[in-house]
Design a protein around this motif. Structure first.
Motif, PDB file in Angstrom:
ATOM      1  N   UNK A  12      -3.661   0.497   9.508  1.00 11.94           N
ATOM      2  CA  UNK A  12      -3.250  -0.122   8.389  1.00 11.94           C
ATOM      3  C   UNK A  12      -3.725  -1.778   8.260  1.00 11.94           C
ATOM      4  N   UNK A  13      -3.498  -2.498   9.237  1.00 13.16           N
ATOM      5  CA  UNK A  13      -3.830  -3.601   9.540  1.00 13.16           C
ATOM      6  C   UNK A  13      -5.289  -4.057   9.261  1.00 13.16           C
ATOM      7  N   UNK A  14      -6.153  -3.298  10.110  1.00  8.30           N
ATOM      8  CA  UNK A  14      -7.645  -3.302  10.125  1.00  8.30           C
ATOM      9  C   UNK A  14      -8.187  -3.148   8.705  1.00  8.30           C
ATOM     10  N   UNK A  15      -7.483  -2.010   7.786  1.00  7.90           N
ATOM     11  CA  UNK A  15      -8.066  -1.979   6.722  1.00  7.90           C
ATOM     12  C   UNK A  15      -7.526  -3.236   5.808  1.00  7.90           C
ATOM     13  N   UNK A  16      -6.539  -3.762   6.034  1.00  4.99           N
ATOM     14  CA  UNK A  16      -5.972  -4.901   5.335  1.00  4.99           C
ATOM     15  C   UNK A  16      -6.917  -6.060   5.488  1.00  4.99           C
ATOM     16  N   UNK A  17      -7.313  -6.197   6.971  1.00  6.81           N
ATOM     17  CA  UNK A  17      -7.978  -7.438   7.371  1.00  6.81           C
ATOM     18  C   UNK A  17      -9.434  -7.309   6.486  1.00  6.81           C
ATOM     19  N   UNK A  18      -9.824  -6.182   6.108  1.00 10.30           N
ATOM     20  CA  UNK A  18     -11.194  -5.998   5.500  1.00 10.30           C
ATOM     21  C   UNK A  18     -11.122  -6.152   3.931  1.00 10.30           C
ATOM     22  N   UNK A  19      -9.941  -5.695   3.471  1.00 12.36           N
ATOM     23  CA  UNK A  19     -10.066  -5.727   2.091  1.00 12.36           C
ATOM     24  C   UNK A  19      -9.331  -7.142   1.356  1.00 12.36           C
ATOM     25  N   UNK A  20      -8.228  -7.308   1.902  1.00 10.29           N
ATOM     26  CA  UNK A  20      -7.283  -8.542   1.373  1.00 10.29           C
ATOM     27  C   UNK A  20      -7.835  -9.861   1.084  1.00 10.29           C
ATOM     28  N   UNK A  21      -8.846 -10.299   1.881  1.00  8.59           N
ATOM     29  CA  UNK A  21      -9.656 -11.682   1.934  1.00  8.59           C
ATOM     30  C   UNK A  21     -10.476 -11.639   0.419  1.00  8.59           C
ATOM     31  N   UNK A  61      -7.203 -11.293  10.371  1.00 15.13           N
ATOM     32  CA  UNK A  61      -6.526 -10.120  10.414  1.00 15.13           C
ATOM     33  C   UNK A  61      -6.823  -9.114  11.279  1.00 15.13           C
ATOM     34  N   UNK A  62      -8.008  -9.118  12.014  1.00 18.57           N
ATOM     35  CA  UNK A  62      -8.248  -8.419  13.081  1.00 18.57           C
ATOM     36  C   UNK A  62      -7.313  -8.746  14.598  1.00 18.57           C
ATOM     37  N   UNK A  63      -7.339 -10.046  14.743  1.00 12.88           N
ATOM     38  CA  UNK A  63      -6.688 -10.546  15.707  1.00 12.88           C
ATOM     39  C   UNK A  63      -5.171 -10.012  15.632  1.00 12.88           C
ATOM     40  N   UNK A  64      -4.538 -10.100  14.420  1.00 15.42           N
ATOM     41  CA  UNK A  64      -3.339  -9.427  14.337  1.00 15.42           C
ATOM     42  C   UNK A  64      -3.442  -7.879  14.765  1.00 15.42           C
ATOM     43  N   UNK A  65      -4.268  -7.093  14.046  1.00 13.83           N
ATOM     44  CA  UNK A  65      -4.286  -5.735  14.286  1.00 13.83           C
ATOM     45  C   UNK A  65      -4.531  -5.465  15.783  1.00 13.83           C
ATOM     46  N   UNK A  66      -5.255  -6.139  16.612  1.00 17.62           N
ATOM     47  CA  UNK A  66      -5.411  -6.126  17.951  1.00 17.62           C
ATOM     48  C   UNK A  66      -4.066  -6.121  18.748  1.00 17.62           C
ATOM     49  N   UNK A  67      -3.156  -6.861  18.259  1.00 19.28           N
ATOM     50  CA  UNK A  67      -1.958  -7.213  18.824  1.00 19.28           C
ATOM     51  C   UNK A  67      -0.975  -5.953  18.907  1.00 19.28           C
ATOM     52  N   UNK A  68      -1.169  -5.251  17.686  1.00 18.90           N
ATOM     53  CA  UNK A  68      -0.289  -4.071  17.158  1.00 18.90           C
ATOM     54  C   UNK A  68      -0.277  -2.774  18.274  1.00 18.90           C
ATOM     55  N   UNK A  69       0.703  -2.686  18.586  1.00 21.70           N
ATOM     56  CA  UNK A  69       0.675  -1.475  19.728  1.00 21.70           C
ATOM     57  C   UNK A  69       0.900  -0.396  18.921  1.00 21.70           C
ATOM     58  N   UNK A  70       1.585  -0.271  18.251  1.00 19.29           N
ATOM     59  CA  UNK A  70       1.504   1.387  17.078  1.00 19.29           C
ATOM     60  C   UNK A  70       0.123   1.331  16.584  1.00 19.29           C
ATOM     61  N   UNK A  71      -0.353   2.566  16.991  1.00 28.22           N
ATOM     62  CA  UNK A  71      -1.631   3.011  16.355  1.00 28.22           C
ATOM     63  C   UNK A  71      -1.873   3.224  15.060  1.00 28.22           C
ATOM     64  N   UNK A  72      -0.607   3.716  14.508  1.00 23.73           N
ATOM     65  CA  UNK A  72      -0.584   4.115  13.135  1.00 23.73           C
ATOM     66  C   UNK A  72      -0.686   2.697  12.268  1.00 23.73           C
ATOM     67  N   UNK A  73       0.321   1.804  12.748  1.00 27.25           N
ATOM     68  CA  UNK A  73       0.122   0.473  12.182  1.00 27.25           C
ATOM     69  C   UNK A  73      -1.055  -0.221  12.173  1.00 27.25           C
ATOM     70  N   UNK A  74      -1.739  -0.017  13.258  1.00 27.44           N
ATOM     71  CA  UNK A  74      -2.785  -0.807  13.403  1.00 27.44           C
ATOM     72  C   UNK A  74      -4.024  -0.593  12.556  1.00 27.44           C
TER      73      UNK A  74
END
Length: 223
Positions: free
Chosen positions: A94-103, A79-92
């Motif tokens: 969300x992806x970091x928080x998702x990587x933490x919680x969803x698993x 999940x963090x790898x996907x977040x690092x690829x996201x250029x939009x900081x607002x979306x990034x």
């Protein structure tokens, strides 16, 4: 007390039966309260098999965490790898928080109980946790990656602010994965910690909104 059916027990090896029984009893009674005898009675195996498979109760306790940790950590890293690829900081964010919680939310949903969640929370707050080193060895490396990712998302934050943000995520996650029906009771059944998708959608949106609001406040203060 054995909570699994005879058919379920037969489909597992003795080692797996011990791990399954130990996870439940450690979650219910803690490390000190779950004796080797009770664990083996629940697993329907001789007491000597704990020493054979795990050396001692300490080894068994650690093995219970090892059985779950690798999957959780791998999913968070992905999940963090996907977040690092996201250029939009607002979306990034969300992806970091998702990587933490969803698993963890998905693990609870897939195992159909809150056992490991309760056990993890017990270990996080146990005074002997640092001595055992389970959280440090298995979860702290990816926790640091999470903290680094938050730092990248909010470069204007102080180190303390980033760590409070991480621990806010951790606290929300622990409360939900260990929930034994409180939110369902309080909400009259409209919210359940067993619904991984709904839990993720609501908690992620709340946390992300809070982080973004904090970012706005910080910038206003600095200006």
């Amino acid at each position: 007390m054995n909570l699994r059916s005879p058919d379920a027990q037969k489909s597992e090896t003795a080692r797996e039966r011990i791990l399954s029984a130990a996870e439940g009893l450690f979650a219910e009674a803690g490390f000190e309260g779950a004796s080797a005898r009770k664990i083996c009675e629940a697993a329907n195996v001789p007491v000597g098999l704990i020493g054979y498979h795990f050396t001692n109760k300490d080894g068994l306790y650690r093995a219970v965490f090892e059985r779950r940790a690798a999957t959780i950590v791998d999913q968070r890293m992905a999940g963090l790898q996907i977040a690092r690829l996201e250029r939009d900081p607002e979306r990034r964010v969300e992806l970091v928080v998702r990587a933490m919680l969803v698993p963890m939310f998905q693990m609870r949903a897939n195992t159909h109980n809150a056992t490991f969640g309760r056990l993890l929370v017990r270990e996080v707050i146990d005074p002997r946790s640092r001595e055992r080193g389970i959280i440090r060895d298995m979860f702290d490396p990816v926790a640091q990656d999470m903290i680094d990712a938050l730092t990248d998302c909010f470069p204007g934050w102080s180190k303390a602010e980033v760590h409070w943000a991480y621990h806010t995520m951790l606290g929300a996650m622990c409360l939900i994965i260990a929930d034994v029906g409180r939110i369902e009771g309080l909400s009259g059944g409209v919210a359940s910690a067993d619904d991984a998708d709904a839990a993720a959608a609501h908690v992620i949106s709340i946390l992300v909104a809070g982080f973004k609001h904090r970012k706005h406040d910080t910038h206003e203060t600095e200006s």
